[in-house]
Scaffold this motif. Sequence first.
Motif, PDB file in Angstrom:
ATOM      1  N   LEU A 204       0.803  -1.215   0.000  1.00 52.47           N
ATOM      2  CA  LEU A 204       0.000   0.000   0.000  1.00 52.47           C
ATOM      3  C   LEU A 204       0.840   1.270   0.000  1.00 52.47           C
ATOM      4  CD1 LEU A 204      -2.961  -0.985   2.334  1.00 52.47           C
ATOM      5  CD2 LEU A 204      -2.896  -0.883  -0.158  1.00 52.47           C
ATOM      6  N   ASP A 205       2.134   1.149   0.311  1.00 54.42           N
ATOM      7  CA  ASP A 205       3.033   2.309   0.261  1.00 54.42           C
ATOM      8  C   ASP A 205       2.463   3.510   1.012  1.00 54.42           C
ATOM      9  OD1 ASP A 205       5.042   1.054  -1.204  1.00 54.42           O
ATOM     10  OD2 ASP A 205       4.099   1.529  -3.116  1.00 54.42           O
ATOM     11  N   ILE A 206       2.071   3.287   2.251  1.00 56.87           N
ATOM     12  CA  ILE A 206       1.506   4.357   3.075  1.00 56.87           C
ATOM     13  C   ILE A 206       2.617   5.338   3.443  1.00 56.87           C
ATOM     14  CG2 ILE A 206       0.296   4.885   5.231  1.00 56.87           C
ATOM     15  CD1 ILE A 206      -0.767   1.952   5.105  1.00 56.87           C
ATOM     16  N   ARG A 207       2.392   6.604   3.165  1.00 55.68           N
ATOM     17  CA  ARG A 207       3.431   7.614   3.396  1.00 55.68           C
ATOM     18  C   ARG A 207       3.005   8.676   4.405  1.00 55.68           C
ATOM     19  NH1 ARG A 207       4.130   6.053  -2.016  1.00 55.68           N
ATOM     20  NH2 ARG A 207       6.302   5.512  -2.527  1.00 55.68           N
ATOM     21  N   THR A 208       1.908   8.446   5.102  1.00 53.05           N
ATOM     22  CA  THR A 208       1.448   9.376   6.133  1.00 53.05           C
ATOM     23  C   THR A 208       1.406   8.653   7.464  1.00 53.05           C
ATOM     24  OG1 THR A 208      -0.874   8.840   5.662  1.00 53.05           O
ATOM     25  CG2 THR A 208       0.085  10.730   4.505  1.00 53.05           C
ATOM     26  N   ASN A 209       1.601   9.406   8.522  1.00 48.44           N
ATOM     27  CA  ASN A 209       1.657   8.815   9.862  1.00 48.44           C
ATOM     28  C   ASN A 209       0.236   8.562  10.377  1.00 48.44           C
ATOM     29  OD1 ASN A 209       3.101   7.866  12.116  1.00 48.44           O
ATOM     30  ND2 ASN A 209       2.700   9.790  13.212  1.00 48.44           N
ATOM     31  N   SER A 210      -0.462   7.662   9.676  1.00 45.65           N
ATOM     32  CA  SER A 210      -1.862   7.373   9.980  1.00 45.65           C
ATOM     33  C   SER A 210      -1.997   5.957  10.521  1.00 45.65           C
ATOM     34  CB  SER A 210      -2.726   7.537   8.730  1.00 45.65           C
ATOM     35  OG  SER A 210      -4.023   7.036   8.950  1.00 45.65           O
ATOM     36  N   ARG A 211      -2.261   5.855  11.805  1.00 46.32           N
ATOM     37  CA  ARG A 211      -2.451   4.544  12.413  1.00 46.32           C
ATOM     38  C   ARG A 211      -3.650   3.833  11.799  1.00 46.32           C
ATOM     39  NH1 ARG A 211      -2.836   4.051  18.951  1.00 46.32           N
ATOM     40  NH2 ARG A 211      -2.764   1.781  19.199  1.00 46.32           N
ATOM     41  N   ALA A 212      -4.698   4.597  11.446  1.00 46.97           N
ATOM     42  CA  ALA A 212      -5.900   4.013  10.854  1.00 46.97           C
ATOM     43  C   ALA A 212      -5.585   3.345   9.520  1.00 46.97           C
ATOM     44  CB  ALA A 212      -6.970   5.086  10.671  1.00 46.97           C
ATOM     45  N   ARG A 213      -4.722   3.965   8.733  1.00 50.04           N
ATOM     46  CA  ARG A 213      -4.386   3.387   7.440  1.00 50.04           C
ATOM     47  C   ARG A 213      -3.570   2.109   7.586  1.00 50.04           C
ATOM     48  NH1 ARG A 213      -2.283   7.284   2.894  1.00 50.04           N
ATOM     49  NH2 ARG A 213      -2.777   5.364   1.745  1.00 50.04           N
ATOM     50  N   PHE A 214      -2.670   2.071   8.553  1.00 54.36           N
ATOM     51  CA  PHE A 214      -1.908   0.836   8.774  1.00 54.36           C
ATOM     52  C   PHE A 214      -2.804  -0.270   9.335  1.00 54.36           C
ATOM     53  CE2 PHE A 214       1.757   3.636   8.314  1.00 54.36           C
ATOM     54  CZ  PHE A 214       2.635   2.823   7.625  1.00 54.36           C
ATOM     55  N   ARG A 215      -3.741   0.101  10.199  1.00 58.43           N
ATOM     56  CA  ARG A 215      -4.700  -0.899  10.684  1.00 58.43           C
ATOM     57  C   ARG A 215      -5.510  -1.465   9.527  1.00 58.43           C
ATOM     58  NH1 ARG A 215      -7.139   2.352  15.945  1.00 58.43           N
ATOM     59  NH2 ARG A 215      -5.846   1.353  17.562  1.00 58.43           N
ATOM     60  N   ALA A 216      -5.968  -0.581   8.647  1.00 55.32           N
ATOM     61  CA  ALA A 216      -6.744  -1.022   7.489  1.00 55.32           C
ATOM     62  C   ALA A 216      -5.914  -1.921   6.580  1.00 55.32           C
ATOM     63  CB  ALA A 216      -7.258   0.184   6.718  1.00 55.32           C
ATOM     64  N   ALA A 217      -4.617  -1.666   6.509  1.00 51.33           N
ATOM     65  CA  ALA A 217      -3.743  -2.514   5.697  1.00 51.33           C
ATOM     66  C   ALA A 217      -3.702  -3.941   6.246  1.00 51.33           C
ATOM     67  CB  ALA A 217      -2.338  -1.922   5.653  1.00 51.33           C
ATOM     68  N   TYR A 218      -3.567  -4.077   7.562  1.00 48.33           N
ATOM     69  CA  TYR A 218      -3.616  -5.415   8.163  1.00 48.33           C
ATOM     70  C   TYR A 218      -4.963  -6.071   7.905  1.00 48.33           C
ATOM     71  CZ  TYR A 218       0.825  -4.913  10.638  1.00 48.33           C
ATOM     72  OH  TYR A 218       2.157  -4.780  10.942  1.00 48.33           O
ATOM     73  N   ASP A 219      -6.034  -5.293   7.993  1.00 44.38           N
ATOM     74  CA  ASP A 219      -7.363  -5.842   7.716  1.00 44.38           C
ATOM     75  C   ASP A 219      -7.433  -6.382   6.298  1.00 44.38           C
ATOM     76  OD1 ASP A 219      -8.333  -5.329  10.233  1.00 44.38           O
ATOM     77  OD2 ASP A 219      -9.372  -3.482   9.679  1.00 44.38           O
ATOM     78  N   SER A 220      -6.876  -5.653   5.344  1.00 47.88           N
ATOM     79  CA  SER A 220      -6.913  -6.083   3.948  1.00 47.88           C
ATOM     80  C   SER A 220      -6.166  -7.399   3.755  1.00 47.88           C
ATOM     81  CB  SER A 220      -6.305  -5.005   3.047  1.00 47.88           C
ATOM     82  OG  SER A 220      -7.064  -3.821   3.082  1.00 47.88           O
ATOM     83  N   VAL A 221      -5.007  -7.514   4.372  1.00 43.76           N
ATOM     84  CA  VAL A 221      -4.217  -8.743   4.232  1.00 43.76           C
ATOM     85  C   VAL A 221      -4.928  -9.921   4.886  1.00 43.76           C
ATOM     86  CG1 VAL A 221      -2.059  -9.880   4.860  1.00 43.76           C
ATOM     87  CG2 VAL A 221      -2.037  -7.515   4.052  1.00 43.76           C
ATOM     88  N   LEU A 222      -5.408  -9.719   6.102  1.00 40.04           N
ATOM     89  CA  LEU A 222      -6.001 -10.824   6.850  1.00 40.04           C
ATOM     90  C   LEU A 222      -7.386 -11.186   6.353  1.00 40.04           C
ATOM     91  CD1 LEU A 222      -4.792  -9.862  10.430  1.00 40.04           C
ATOM     92  CD2 LEU A 222      -3.826 -11.560   8.874  1.00 40.04           C
ATOM     93  N   ALA A 223      -7.956 -10.384   5.424  1.00 39.75           N
ATOM     94  CA  ALA A 223      -9.223 -10.757   4.799  1.00 39.75           C
ATOM     95  C   ALA A 223      -9.038 -11.865   3.772  1.00 39.75           C
ATOM     96  CB  ALA A 223      -9.860  -9.538   4.131  1.00 39.75           C
ATOM     97  N   SER A 224      -7.799 -12.084   3.333  1.00 41.89           N
ATOM     98  CA  SER A 224      -7.524 -13.152   2.374  1.00 41.89           C
ATOM     99  C   SER A 224      -7.731 -14.512   3.043  1.00 41.89           C
ATOM    100  CB  SER A 224      -6.081 -13.060   1.882  1.00 41.89           C
ATOM    101  OG  SER A 224      -5.642 -14.291   1.347  1.00 41.89           O
ATOM    102  N   PRO A 225      -8.610 -15.361   2.520  1.00 38.75           N
ATOM    103  CA  PRO A 225      -8.805 -16.692   3.136  1.00 38.75           C
ATOM    104  C   PRO A 225      -7.524 -17.509   3.158  1.00 38.75           C
ATOM    105  CG  PRO A 225     -10.569 -16.198   1.579  1.00 38.75           C
ATOM    106  CD  PRO A 225      -9.529 -15.140   1.386  1.00 38.75           C
ATOM    107  N   GLN A 226      -6.702 -17.384   2.102  1.00 38.20           N
ATOM    108  CA  GLN A 226      -5.478 -18.183   2.035  1.00 38.20           C
ATOM    109  C   GLN A 226      -4.468 -17.724   3.085  1.00 38.20           C
ATOM    110  OE1 GLN A 226      -7.130 -16.927  -0.642  1.00 38.20           O
ATOM    111  NE2 GLN A 226      -7.928 -18.934  -1.232  1.00 38.20           N
ATOM    112  N   GLN A 227      -4.289 -16.409   3.217  1.00 41.31           N
ATOM    113  CA  GLN A 227      -3.347 -15.924   4.221  1.00 41.31           C
ATOM    114  C   GLN A 227      -3.885 -16.136   5.626  1.00 41.31           C
ATOM    115  OE1 GLN A 227      -0.815 -12.491   3.400  1.00 41.31           O
ATOM    116  NE2 GLN A 227      -2.115 -12.042   1.628  1.00 41.31           N
ATOM    117  N   ALA A 228      -5.176 -15.927   5.823  1.00 41.47           N
ATOM    118  CA  ALA A 228      -5.764 -16.142   7.144  1.00 41.47           C
ATOM    119  C   ALA A 228      -5.560 -17.575   7.602  1.00 41.47           C
ATOM    120  CB  ALA A 228      -7.249 -15.788   7.120  1.00 41.47           C
TER     121      ALA A 228
END
Length: 674
Positions: free
Chosen positions: A330-354
């Motif tokens: 996602l190449d997050i370039r702002t100090n946004s905790r919400a955006r990094f949390r959302a990034a983990y959510d996106s990854v862990l939504a994958s059935p294969q990775q989960a």
Amino acid sequence: EFGREWHRAGHRTRKQNVFDDFVACARLLIESNYTSPAKLAIRGGSNGGLLMGALLTQQPDLVRAVVSHVGIYDMLRVERDPNGAFNVTEFGTVLDPAQFKALYDYSPLHRVTNGVRYPAVLMLTGENDGRVNPAHSRKMAARLQAATASGRPVLLRTSGTTGHGQGTALGERIQELADVYAFLFDQLEVDYSLVDRGPLVGAVQPGAAVVKAKLAHENLVARLVWSRHADLRWRSASPRVVSRATNYNLVEFALEGLQPDTRYHYALEVEGRLERRHQGSFRTFPRPGPASFKFAFASCARTGSTSDVFDVIRQNDPLFFLHMGDFHYLDIRTNSRARFRAAYDSVLASPQQAALYRHVPLVYVWDDHDFGGNNANRRSPTHEAARLAYEEYVPHYPLVFDREGPICQSFVVGRVKFILTDLRSQRDSVTNKDDAGKTILGEAQKAWFKKELIEANGRYPLIVWMSSVPWIGQDGTNVYRNVRTNEFGYIHHTNLVGRTNSEAGRSGRRGFDLDSGSRTNEIAGSRTNSTTASRGRSAPPRSDQDHWSVFSTERREIADFIKSNHIQGVCIIHGDSHMLAADDGSHSDYATGGGAPIPVMCGGPLDQEPSLKGGPYSQGVYRVSRGEGGFGLMEIEDQGDHIRVRYSGRNNRNEEKVSLRFGVPAAGSPKTRK
């Protein structure tokens, strides 16, 4: 939407193109591993209802359930309905022989065949529909009920107060949606869960582990239960915790008092309900001392990737999976905790990775794309947010530094020491002058790293350093510059000149085994000759040089430290470069005057585009093709007086592409028992 010609390509005698496009979309979802026919449902209305009827009669095995609202199914009689004449311009007329043939060929009612295993079907119509005769739904439902051999229901829902959909009262729409989703949840076997993400397991030790999960909302009471039995009988339970919005509804459970080298099964109990659908398992580490095991490592996955490479890693049943960075892109370039949390959510939504992180302990340190963007360094403003989100989501080993420092950490399995360094949050710009002041580790982390090496030396025969970025390479050069962009497969740097694409694809031998070759490679006892090219800098550093070659002064400092302190048994694993590769130490000796050859192994990419960095590698490199994932599998065989290591670079079909074997002496190693 795309113009008149696009529309004409899908009407009248060309209507089949519409159905074929829809089938192609469904197949793409299945072939891309997002779903399977048993978990796929389709839904459409009116003209889309015709689409539903066409798909279920032409491809009955493609989906599990079909929901069709106010659809048209009898294409030979639709124009005789009161409103049917208005559809002739779209569908055609039975009065034209060519159009009649096209209508008859796809008419859903006329394509139903006795004895076919049709998917579950829910048809909905309104008694007052003035646009599509409700008789279409009645006839189609009756015909399917008489013909299907699947045993799955064919249902007709008729509303006495509605028509084609427009103007339907809110209460009626809610009732209709409730019936639709009850039908879909039943047929797709959807089990409602109060677990939103995870659980995932990590920080495993011989007698302990950590499990984390995100719950669906705040104020949920949860605890973790675990057992040696898959059915969770005779289970233990953790103290109860409550999800809090201030902590993003993330909960953590520290398991202690476990038996070493034992398989455990676990599940969350939320509000008194056992979440068996999210049940996981893991194996605790063996006791300190001689122990054999295997682990997987890789890096670089598309955000939320559903690649089957994650399934293949899990099927190899490694003791743990070491993710070396680029957990997301996602190449997050702002100090946004919400955006990094959302990034983990996106990854862990994958059935294969989960599934992988639920059943195989995760060990993870970030790289650039998941820390602060491409080629991120210490100037990235994201450090605080990235660190906070990491600590929330990832079950990790104790971190050495506070929240302004790197996330470096270490752990032990048997007689193997693992040292994980963070090569992003403390690094200088690659364009800085390459002198003693330029660092990729940062001074504090480098001091810790050296201390870890000193303390491990002699106590642990094998030291695995996770460097994350390539160790081998020379600034300003690229040994793989002659590799064409359309060339994939096994490549050795000595055979680049004159090689063709077909030769690259036919290359039969994927590396060689040093244990059975013409010479052995004991990395602890004897010095091997280095064939590394001149280590002088031939060009100013480029901003895209993302490996140790532009930190060559610090690289030499580390190599000299290993050499002068007689540190034995070090090997390096890394990712970042999108390839599989291995070197036996022939090209990795950067100590002054030589004397510190280090086996180096690369694992990846999980599913990103191919790239070749650094090198050369004695065992060659494997350049993945598009859609082909890769990972490293390392088997540790502790024979008491020796530890044998076998690296296997594998693809998403579990085929070995690059290999390396080496050994380290272990006889007389002190403190093999604590």
